[in-house]
Design an enzyme around this catalytic site. Structure first.
Site, PDB file in Angstrom:
ATOM      1  CB  CYS A  69      -0.975   0.035   1.299  1.00 47.23           C
ATOM      2  SG  CYS A  69      -1.684   1.293   1.458  1.00 47.23           S
ATOM      3  CB  CYS A  72       0.154   1.843   4.185  1.00 46.54           C
ATOM      4  SG  CYS A  72      -1.564   1.343   4.100  1.00 46.54           S
TER       5      CYS A  72
END
Length: 147
Positions: A69, A72
């Site tokens: 991600c 993230c």
């Protein structure tokens, strides 16, 4: 004597009682000797996460994330910065949703990064999406009871 606060050791999973006026003194786990609140983000396993969510009196902010991600990974330095800033009043930890998909299902995580704030055994606040360190800190300060 100050009232004791329950804190789960992120290393061994033992629940410790720490006097509230000793949080800034760098308390250590009575079982394994690990530092309880040093301002570092820890990667948790599902069992330790469940125990900490259920037992901890000190606010606990969990980042549900995955290595693939982009947002993230982009938010990770800000999350670490917020952990240093909020210690010893709050603790920040992460759980990898790719390694532990049942945990994200259990907590109804629909998108990542997702931040869940816990205190005294209950969810206090939830936020989806990457945010800067100042907003992470504000999320904790505005929604948790800090010692």
């Amino acid at each position: 004597m100050a009232s004791p606060l329950k804190m789960t050791c992120f290393e061994c999973g033992a629940v410790n009682r720490v006097p509230s006026d000793k949080l800034s003194a760098g308390p250590k786990c009575g079982t394994c000797g690990a530092r309880m609140n040093d301002g570092k983000v820890r990667e948790l396993d599902p069992a330790t996460l469940a125990k900490a969510m259920k037992n901890d009196d000190v606010p606990l902010l969990i980042d549900f994330w995955a290595p693939w991600c982009g947002p993230c990974r982009q938010m990770a330095p800000a999350f670490q910065q917020a952990a240093r800033s909020l210690a010893p009043q709050a603790r920040l930890a992460k759980i990898n949703t790719e390694d532990h998909p049942k945990v994200s299902q259990k907590h109804n995580i629909r998108g990542i990064p997702a931040l869940l704030l816990y205190q005294n055994g209950r969810e206090v606040k939830r936020h989806a999406g990457a945010i800067p360190a100042q907003m992470i800190e504000a999320l904790v300060r505005n929604n948790a009871k800090l010692s």
